[in-house]
Design an enzyme around this catalytic site. Structure first.
Site, PDB file in Angstrom:
ATOM      1  N   TYR A   1     -15.602  -3.373   8.078  1.00  0.00           N
ATOM      2  CA  TYR A   1     -14.176  -2.526   8.340  1.00  0.00           C
ATOM      3  C   TYR A   1     -13.594  -3.054   9.699  1.00  0.00           C
ATOM      4  CZ  TYR A   1      -9.717   0.836   8.431  1.00  0.00           C
ATOM      5  OH  TYR A   1      -8.391   0.835   8.382  1.00  0.00           O
TER       6      TYR A   1
ATOM      7  N   THR B   1      -5.453  11.040   4.211  1.00  0.00           N
ATOM      8  CA  THR B   1      -4.977  10.408   3.486  1.00  0.00           C
ATOM      9  C   THR B   1      -6.255  10.292   1.643  1.00  0.00           C
ATOM     10  OG1 THR B   1      -5.786   8.610   4.461  1.00  0.00           O
ATOM     11  CG2 THR B   1      -3.731   8.818   4.754  1.00  0.00           C
TER      12      THR B   1
ATOM     13  N   VAL C   1      -6.302  10.287   9.130  1.00  0.00           N
ATOM     14  CA  VAL C   1      -5.452  10.133   9.418  1.00  0.00           C
ATOM     15  C   VAL C   1      -5.683  11.132   7.819  1.00  0.00           C
ATOM     16  CG1 VAL C   1      -3.060   9.344   7.952  1.00  0.00           C
ATOM     17  CG2 VAL C   1      -3.770   7.957  10.060  1.00  0.00           C
TER      18      VAL C   1
ATOM     19  N   ILE D   1      -0.463   6.514   3.970  1.00  0.00           N
ATOM     20  CA  ILE D   1       0.776   5.956   5.159  1.00  0.00           C
ATOM     21  C   ILE D   1       1.622   5.261   4.782  1.00  0.00           C
ATOM     22  CG2 ILE D   1       0.595   4.919   7.289  1.00  0.00           C
ATOM     23  CD1 ILE D   1      -2.508   5.713   7.998  1.00  0.00           C
TER      24      ILE D   1
ATOM     25  N   GLY E   1       0.864  -1.339   0.374  1.00  0.00           N
ATOM     26  CA  GLY E   1       0.569   0.151   0.096  1.00  0.00           C
ATOM     27  C   GLY E   1       0.938   1.136  -0.277  1.00  0.00           C
ATOM     28  N   ALA E   2       1.833   1.468  -0.885  1.00  0.00           N
ATOM     29  CA  ALA E   2       3.006   2.306  -0.852  1.00  0.00           C
ATOM     30  C   ALA E   2       2.745   3.840  -1.737  1.00  0.00           C
ATOM     31  CB  ALA E   2       4.326   1.554  -0.942  1.00  0.00           C
TER      32      ALA E   2
HETATM   33  N1  LIG Z   1      -6.223   7.362   7.205  1.00  0.00           N
HETATM   34  C1  LIG Z   1      -7.529   7.172   8.759  1.00  0.00           C
HETATM   35  O1  LIG Z   1      -7.851   7.422   8.901  1.00  0.00           O
HETATM   36  C2  LIG Z   1      -6.041   5.394   8.481  1.00  0.00           C
HETATM   37  C3  LIG Z   1      -7.182   4.701  10.098  1.00  0.00           C
HETATM   38  C4  LIG Z   1      -6.751   4.570  10.494  1.00  0.00           C
HETATM   39  C5  LIG Z   1      -6.164   3.047   9.571  1.00  0.00           C
HETATM   40  N2  LIG Z   1      -5.865   3.406   8.240  1.00  0.00           N
HETATM   41  C6  LIG Z   1      -5.224   2.113   7.885  1.00  0.00           C
HETATM   42  O2  LIG Z   1      -4.314   2.473   7.424  1.00  0.00           O
HETATM   43  C7  LIG Z   1      -4.020   1.806   5.480  1.00  0.00           C
HETATM   44  C8  LIG Z   1      -3.168   2.700   4.367  1.00  0.00           C
HETATM   45  O3  LIG Z   1      -4.474   3.242   4.392  1.00  0.00           O
HETATM   46  P1  LIG Z   1      -3.747   5.326   4.243  1.00  0.00           P
HETATM   47  O4  LIG Z   1      -5.194   5.542   5.262  1.00  0.00           O
HETATM   48  O5  LIG Z   1      -3.776   5.295   3.937  1.00  0.00           O
HETATM   49  O6  LIG Z   1      -5.557   5.470   2.852  1.00  0.00           O
HETATM   50  P2  LIG Z   1      -5.244   5.134   1.356  1.00  0.00           P
HETATM   51  O7  LIG Z   1      -4.145   6.155   0.859  1.00  0.00           O
HETATM   52  O8  LIG Z   1      -6.184   5.220   0.073  1.00  0.00           O
HETATM   53  O9  LIG Z   1      -3.705   3.724   1.223  1.00  0.00           O
HETATM   54  C9  LIG Z   1      -3.963   2.546   0.393  1.00  0.00           C
HETATM   55  C10 LIG Z   1      -3.397   2.352   0.026  1.00  0.00           C
HETATM   56  O10 LIG Z   1      -3.574   0.128   0.304  1.00  0.00           O
HETATM   57  C11 LIG Z   1      -3.731   0.263  -1.442  1.00  0.00           C
HETATM   58  N3  LIG Z   1      -4.667  -0.950  -1.592  1.00  0.00           N
HETATM   59  C12 LIG Z   1      -5.685  -0.930  -1.420  1.00  0.00           C
HETATM   60  N4  LIG Z   1      -6.596  -2.173  -2.165  1.00  0.00           N
HETATM   61  C13 LIG Z   1      -5.414  -3.015  -2.725  1.00  0.00           C
HETATM   62  C14 LIG Z   1      -5.225  -4.267  -3.333  1.00  0.00           C
HETATM   63  N5  LIG Z   1      -6.314  -4.754  -2.866  1.00  0.00           N
HETATM   64  N6  LIG Z   1      -4.103  -4.719  -3.614  1.00  0.00           N
HETATM   65  C15 LIG Z   1      -2.807  -3.931  -3.609  1.00  0.00           C
HETATM   66  N7  LIG Z   1      -2.813  -2.388  -3.076  1.00  0.00           N
HETATM   67  C16 LIG Z   1      -3.994  -2.295  -1.806  1.00  0.00           C
HETATM   68  C17 LIG Z   1      -3.636   1.475  -2.100  1.00  0.00           C
HETATM   69  O11 LIG Z   1      -2.654   1.169  -3.829  1.00  0.00           O
HETATM   70  P3  LIG Z   1      -3.403   1.324  -4.924  1.00  0.00           P
HETATM   71  O12 LIG Z   1      -4.534   1.883  -4.487  1.00  0.00           O
HETATM   72  O13 LIG Z   1      -2.264   1.351  -5.505  1.00  0.00           O
HETATM   73  O14 LIG Z   1      -3.631  -0.314  -5.204  1.00  0.00           O
HETATM   74  C18 LIG Z   1      -2.725   2.190  -1.154  1.00  0.00           C
HETATM   75  O15 LIG Z   1      -1.630   2.537  -1.555  1.00  0.00           O
HETATM   76  C19 LIG Z   1      -4.884   0.700   5.457  1.00  0.00           C
HETATM   77  O16 LIG Z   1      -5.064  -0.483   6.237  1.00  0.00           O
HETATM   78  C20 LIG Z   1      -6.015   1.337   6.425  1.00  0.00           C
HETATM   79  O17 LIG Z   1      -7.223   0.687   7.063  1.00  0.00           O
HETATM   80  C21 LIG Z   1      -6.664   3.975   8.006  1.00  0.00           C
END
Ligand SMILES: NC(=O)c1ccc[n+]([C@@H]2O[C@H](COP(=O)([O-])OP(=O)(O)OC[C@H]3O[C@@H](n4cnc5c(N)ncnc54)[C@H](OP(=O)(O)O)[C@@H]3O)[C@@H](O)[C@H]2O)c1
Length: 249
Positions: free
Chosen positions: A145, A182, A180, A12, A7-8
Protein backbone atom coordinates in the site's frame (compact mmCIF):
# COMPACT_ATOMS: atom_id res chain seq x y z
CA UNK A 1 -19.18 23.24 -14.17
CA UNK A 2 -18.53 19.54 -13.49
CA UNK A 3 -16.14 17.81 -11.08
CA UNK A 4 -15.39 14.08 -11.15
CA UNK A 5 -14.87 12.31 -7.83
CA UNK A 6 -13.86 8.65 -7.69
CA UNK A 7 -14.46 6.62 -4.55
CA UNK A 8 -17.43 8.85 -3.67
CA UNK A 9 -19.50 6.10 -2.04
CA UNK A 10 -17.84 6.62 1.35
CA UNK A 11 -15.16 8.35 3.40
CA UNK A 12 -12.96 11.12 2.08
CA UNK A 13 -14.36 10.96 -1.47
CA UNK A 14 -17.96 11.33 -0.30
CA UNK A 15 -17.00 14.37 1.81
CA UNK A 16 -15.05 15.97 -1.05
CA UNK A 17 -18.11 15.45 -3.28
CA UNK A 18 -20.30 17.14 -0.63
CA UNK A 19 -17.97 20.11 -0.39
CA UNK A 20 -17.69 20.56 -4.15
CA UNK A 21 -21.50 20.41 -4.41
CA UNK A 22 -21.67 23.09 -1.71
CA UNK A 23 -19.49 25.21 -4.01
CA UNK A 24 -22.08 24.61 -6.73
CA UNK A 25 -20.11 22.14 -8.81
CA UNK A 26 -22.15 19.58 -10.73
CA UNK A 27 -20.71 16.14 -10.10
CA UNK A 28 -19.81 12.86 -11.71
CA UNK A 29 -19.47 10.35 -8.87
CA UNK A 30 -17.82 6.96 -9.24
CA UNK A 31 -17.50 3.79 -7.12
CA UNK A 32 -18.71 0.19 -7.27
CA UNK A 33 -21.60 0.48 -4.78
CA UNK A 34 -24.40 2.01 -6.78
CA UNK A 35 -26.90 2.34 -3.91
CA UNK A 36 -24.50 4.53 -1.93
CA UNK A 37 -23.86 6.66 -5.02
CA UNK A 38 -27.59 7.07 -5.66
CA UNK A 39 -28.17 8.07 -2.01
CA UNK A 40 -25.44 10.70 -2.33
CA UNK A 41 -26.90 11.93 -5.62
CA UNK A 42 -30.30 12.44 -3.98
CA UNK A 43 -28.77 14.18 -0.96
CA UNK A 44 -26.65 16.59 -3.01
CA UNK A 45 -29.32 17.35 -5.61
CA UNK A 46 -31.79 18.20 -2.81
CA UNK A 47 -29.35 20.14 -0.64
CA UNK A 48 -27.51 22.15 -3.29
CA UNK A 49 -29.56 21.87 -6.50
CA UNK A 50 -26.63 20.48 -8.47
CA UNK A 51 -26.67 17.86 -11.24
CA UNK A 52 -25.14 14.57 -10.17
CA UNK A 53 -24.23 11.84 -12.66
CA UNK A 54 -23.71 8.38 -11.16
CA UNK A 55 -21.08 6.16 -12.81
CA UNK A 56 -20.80 2.75 -11.17
CA UNK A 57 -17.39 1.48 -12.27
CA UNK A 58 -14.84 -0.93 -10.87
CA UNK A 59 -11.65 1.05 -11.45
CA UNK A 60 -9.39 -1.93 -10.89
CA UNK A 61 -10.25 -2.76 -14.50
CA UNK A 62 -8.20 -0.77 -17.04
CA UNK A 63 -10.91 -0.77 -19.70
CA UNK A 64 -13.34 0.72 -17.19
CA UNK A 65 -10.93 3.60 -16.53
CA UNK A 66 -10.69 4.35 -20.25
CA UNK A 67 -14.48 4.04 -20.59
CA UNK A 68 -15.06 6.36 -17.65
CA UNK A 69 -12.80 9.01 -19.20
CA UNK A 70 -14.61 8.66 -22.51
CA UNK A 71 -18.04 8.97 -20.88
CA UNK A 72 -16.91 12.06 -18.95
CA UNK A 73 -15.84 14.00 -22.02
CA UNK A 74 -19.36 15.28 -22.73
CA UNK A 75 -19.40 16.93 -19.26
CA UNK A 76 -15.93 18.49 -19.66
CA UNK A 77 -15.07 18.26 -15.94
CA UNK A 78 -12.64 20.91 -14.69
CA UNK A 79 -11.84 19.09 -11.45
CA UNK A 80 -10.81 15.43 -11.29
CA UNK A 81 -10.43 13.81 -7.87
CA UNK A 82 -8.69 10.44 -8.11
CA UNK A 83 -9.58 9.25 -4.62
CA UNK A 84 -10.72 5.61 -4.98
CA UNK A 85 -8.29 3.30 -3.25
CA UNK A 86 -7.73 0.88 -0.42
CA UNK A 87 -5.04 -0.68 1.74
CA UNK A 88 -4.12 -4.10 3.10
CA UNK A 89 -2.40 -4.40 6.44
CA UNK A 90 -0.21 -7.43 7.14
CA UNK A 91 3.01 -9.14 6.20
CA UNK A 92 3.87 -9.01 2.50
CA UNK A 93 4.51 -12.78 2.50
CA UNK A 94 1.02 -13.49 3.86
CA UNK A 95 -0.92 -11.52 1.25
CA UNK A 96 -2.11 -13.31 -1.88
CA UNK A 97 -0.74 -12.01 -5.17
CA UNK A 98 -4.17 -11.43 -6.73
CA UNK A 99 -5.16 -9.14 -3.85
CA UNK A 100 -1.94 -7.14 -4.15
CA UNK A 101 -2.40 -6.76 -7.89
CA UNK A 102 -6.01 -5.64 -7.41
CA UNK A 103 -4.75 -2.94 -5.07
CA UNK A 104 -2.03 -1.86 -7.51
CA UNK A 105 -4.65 -1.74 -10.30
CA UNK A 106 -6.92 0.50 -8.20
CA UNK A 107 -4.38 2.69 -6.38
CA UNK A 108 -1.80 3.04 -9.16
CA UNK A 109 -2.97 1.98 -12.61
CA UNK A 110 -6.40 3.65 -12.43
CA UNK A 111 -4.86 6.87 -11.11
CA UNK A 112 -2.20 6.76 -13.82
CA UNK A 113 -4.72 6.15 -16.62
CA UNK A 114 -7.17 8.84 -15.49
CA UNK A 115 -4.40 11.37 -14.85
CA UNK A 116 -2.86 10.69 -18.26
CA UNK A 117 -6.14 10.85 -20.20
CA UNK A 118 -7.43 13.97 -18.46
CA UNK A 119 -4.09 15.82 -18.71
CA UNK A 120 -4.22 15.08 -22.43
CA UNK A 121 -7.89 15.94 -22.96
CA UNK A 122 -8.69 18.78 -20.58
CA UNK A 123 -7.95 22.30 -21.74
CA UNK A 124 -7.65 23.59 -18.21
CA UNK A 125 -8.42 22.40 -14.72
CA UNK A 126 -7.16 20.64 -11.65
CA UNK A 127 -6.49 16.98 -10.88
CA UNK A 128 -6.31 16.00 -7.23
CA UNK A 129 -4.73 12.60 -6.62
CA UNK A 130 -5.15 11.06 -3.19
CA UNK A 131 -1.90 9.53 -1.93
CA UNK A 132 -1.11 9.10 1.79
CA UNK A 133 1.46 9.99 4.43
CA UNK A 134 2.41 6.31 4.06
CA UNK A 135 3.73 7.26 0.61
CA UNK A 136 6.55 9.24 2.26
CA UNK A 137 8.12 6.26 3.96
CA UNK A 138 8.70 2.54 3.42
CA UNK A 139 6.16 0.95 5.77
CA UNK A 140 6.65 -2.62 7.01
CA UNK A 141 3.30 -4.46 7.37
CA UNK A 142 1.76 -1.96 4.94
CA UNK A 143 4.49 -2.34 2.34
CA UNK A 144 2.53 -2.69 -0.91
CA UNK A 145 0.00 0.00 0.00
CA UNK A 146 2.72 2.48 1.00
CA UNK A 147 4.54 1.73 -2.27
CA UNK A 148 1.37 2.44 -4.30
CA UNK A 149 0.98 5.78 -2.54
CA UNK A 150 4.65 6.67 -3.09
CA UNK A 151 3.95 6.17 -6.81
CA UNK A 152 0.92 8.49 -6.69
CA UNK A 153 2.90 11.14 -4.81
CA UNK A 154 5.95 11.04 -7.09
CA UNK A 155 3.91 10.92 -10.29
CA UNK A 156 1.66 13.85 -9.39
CA UNK A 157 4.34 16.18 -8.04
CA UNK A 158 6.58 15.61 -11.07
CA UNK A 159 3.75 16.10 -13.59
CA UNK A 160 2.64 19.26 -11.82
CA UNK A 161 6.15 20.67 -12.19
CA UNK A 162 6.23 19.74 -15.88
CA UNK A 163 2.88 21.41 -16.50
CA UNK A 164 3.91 24.59 -14.69
CA UNK A 165 7.14 24.73 -16.70
CA UNK A 166 5.14 24.25 -19.91
CA UNK A 167 2.75 27.02 -18.72
CA UNK A 168 -0.24 24.73 -19.21
CA UNK A 169 -3.34 25.74 -17.23
CA UNK A 170 -3.64 22.31 -15.60
CA UNK A 171 -2.51 21.50 -12.07
CA UNK A 172 -1.89 18.01 -10.68
CA UNK A 173 -2.09 18.21 -6.90
CA UNK A 174 -1.51 15.48 -4.34
CA UNK A 175 -3.37 14.96 -1.08
CA UNK A 176 -1.38 13.05 1.56
CA UNK A 177 -3.64 12.31 4.54
CA UNK A 178 -2.56 10.65 7.77
CA UNK A 179 -5.13 8.52 9.61
CA UNK A 180 -8.75 9.46 8.77
CA UNK A 181 -11.92 7.86 10.21
CA UNK A 182 -13.52 6.12 7.22
CA UNK A 183 -14.20 2.56 6.07
CA UNK A 184 -10.50 2.34 5.20
CA UNK A 185 -9.55 0.41 8.37
CA UNK A 186 -12.33 -2.15 7.94
CA UNK A 187 -11.39 -2.72 4.29
CA UNK A 188 -7.68 -2.94 5.20
CA UNK A 189 -8.47 -5.47 7.92
CA UNK A 190 -7.08 -3.39 10.78
CA UNK A 191 -7.98 -1.23 13.75
CA UNK A 192 -6.65 2.34 13.77
CA UNK A 193 -3.37 2.54 15.68
CA UNK A 194 -3.25 6.34 15.82
CA UNK A 195 -5.96 8.93 16.46
CA UNK A 196 -7.36 10.12 13.14
CA UNK A 197 -9.21 13.15 11.84
CA UNK A 198 -12.75 13.10 10.48
CA UNK A 199 -13.32 12.62 6.76
CA UNK A 200 -15.10 15.98 6.72
CA UNK A 201 -12.10 17.83 8.14
CA UNK A 202 -9.76 16.04 5.74
CA UNK A 203 -12.00 16.97 2.81
CA UNK A 204 -12.21 20.61 3.94
CA UNK A 205 -8.40 20.88 3.92
CA UNK A 206 -8.22 18.99 0.62
CA UNK A 207 -10.72 21.23 -1.16
CA UNK A 208 -9.12 24.40 0.24
CA UNK A 209 -5.70 23.17 -0.94
CA UNK A 210 -7.18 22.28 -4.31
CA UNK A 211 -8.43 25.82 -4.94
CA UNK A 212 -5.14 27.27 -3.68
CA UNK A 213 -3.21 25.04 -6.11
CA UNK A 214 -1.12 23.46 -3.33
CA UNK A 215 1.13 20.91 -5.00
CA UNK A 216 1.17 18.67 -1.91
CA UNK A 217 -1.66 18.95 0.59
CA UNK A 218 -1.02 17.62 4.10
CA UNK A 219 -4.16 17.55 6.24
CA UNK A 220 -3.42 18.75 9.77
CA UNK A 221 -0.56 20.22 11.77
CA UNK A 222 0.59 16.80 13.03
CA UNK A 223 1.16 15.66 9.44
CA UNK A 224 3.24 18.79 8.69
CA UNK A 225 5.29 18.10 11.82
CA UNK A 226 5.67 14.40 10.99
CA UNK A 227 6.85 15.14 7.49
CA UNK A 228 9.34 17.71 8.79
CA UNK A 229 10.89 15.30 11.32
CA UNK A 230 10.98 12.42 8.83
CA UNK A 231 13.74 14.32 7.01
CA UNK A 232 16.06 13.97 9.99
CA UNK A 233 15.36 10.39 11.05
CA UNK A 234 17.65 7.58 9.87
CA UNK A 235 15.95 4.91 7.77
CA UNK A 236 16.38 2.32 10.54
CA UNK A 237 14.39 4.52 12.96
CA UNK A 238 11.68 5.15 10.34
CA UNK A 239 11.34 1.43 9.66
CA UNK A 240 11.14 0.42 13.32
CA UNK A 241 8.62 3.18 14.17
CA UNK A 242 6.46 2.37 11.14
CA UNK A 243 6.63 -1.33 12.02
CA UNK A 244 5.51 -0.72 15.62
CA UNK A 245 2.59 1.45 14.50
CA UNK A 246 1.39 -1.10 11.94
CA UNK A 247 1.90 -3.98 14.41
CA UNK A 248 -0.61 -2.32 16.78
CA UNK A 249 -3.23 -2.57 14.04
N1 LIG B 1 -8.59 6.69 5.81
C1 LIG B 1 -7.30 6.87 5.91
O1 LIG B 1 -6.74 6.78 7.03
C2 LIG B 1 -6.49 7.24 4.69
C3 LIG B 1 -5.21 7.76 4.90
C4 LIG B 1 -4.44 8.11 3.79
C5 LIG B 1 -4.95 7.94 2.52
N2 LIG B 1 -6.20 7.43 2.35
C6 LIG B 1 -6.68 7.27 0.96
O2 LIG B 1 -7.89 7.98 0.82
C7 LIG B 1 -8.64 7.41 -0.24
C8 LIG B 1 -10.09 7.22 0.21
O3 LIG B 1 -10.11 6.27 1.25
P1 LIG B 1 -11.08 6.39 2.50
O4 LIG B 1 -10.25 6.51 3.71
O5 LIG B 1 -12.13 7.38 2.26
O6 LIG B 1 -11.65 4.89 2.52
P2 LIG B 1 -13.12 4.31 2.19
O7 LIG B 1 -14.12 4.93 3.08
O8 LIG B 1 -12.94 2.83 2.24
O9 LIG B 1 -13.39 4.79 0.69
C9 LIG B 1 -12.75 4.19 -0.41
C10 LIG B 1 -13.53 4.54 -1.65
O10 LIG B 1 -12.86 3.96 -2.79
C11 LIG B 1 -13.80 3.23 -3.55
N3 LIG B 1 -13.16 2.12 -4.23
C12 LIG B 1 -12.35 1.18 -3.70
N4 LIG B 1 -12.00 0.29 -4.64
C13 LIG B 1 -12.61 0.67 -5.81
C14 LIG B 1 -12.64 0.16 -7.12
N5 LIG B 1 -12.00 -0.97 -7.46
N6 LIG B 1 -13.36 0.83 -8.06
C15 LIG B 1 -14.02 1.95 -7.74
N7 LIG B 1 -14.03 2.49 -6.51
C16 LIG B 1 -13.33 1.85 -5.54
C17 LIG B 1 -14.84 2.75 -2.53
O11 LIG B 1 -16.09 2.53 -3.17
P3 LIG B 1 -16.76 1.12 -3.46
O12 LIG B 1 -16.37 0.17 -2.37
O13 LIG B 1 -18.22 1.43 -3.48
O14 LIG B 1 -16.25 0.74 -4.80
C18 LIG B 1 -14.93 3.97 -1.62
O15 LIG B 1 -15.83 4.91 -2.16
C19 LIG B 1 -7.94 6.12 -0.62
O16 LIG B 1 -7.18 6.33 -1.80
C20 LIG B 1 -7.02 5.85 0.56
O17 LIG B 1 -5.90 5.11 0.20
C21 LIG B 1 -6.98 7.08 3.41
Amino acid sequence: MYALVTGASSGIGREIARQLAQRKYDLIIVARRVDELNDLKLELANAFGVNVVVKPFDLSNRDNCVKLHWECLEYDPKIIVNNAGFGRVGAFADHDLAGDLGMIDTNVTAVHILTKLFVQSMGEGRILNVASMAGFLPTPLLASYAATKAYVHHLGTAIDYELRKAKKPIRVLTLCPGPVHTEFGTVAGAEAALPGMSAKRCATIAVRGLFRNRRVILPGFTMHLTRFFLRFLPLSAILSTAYSIQKKK
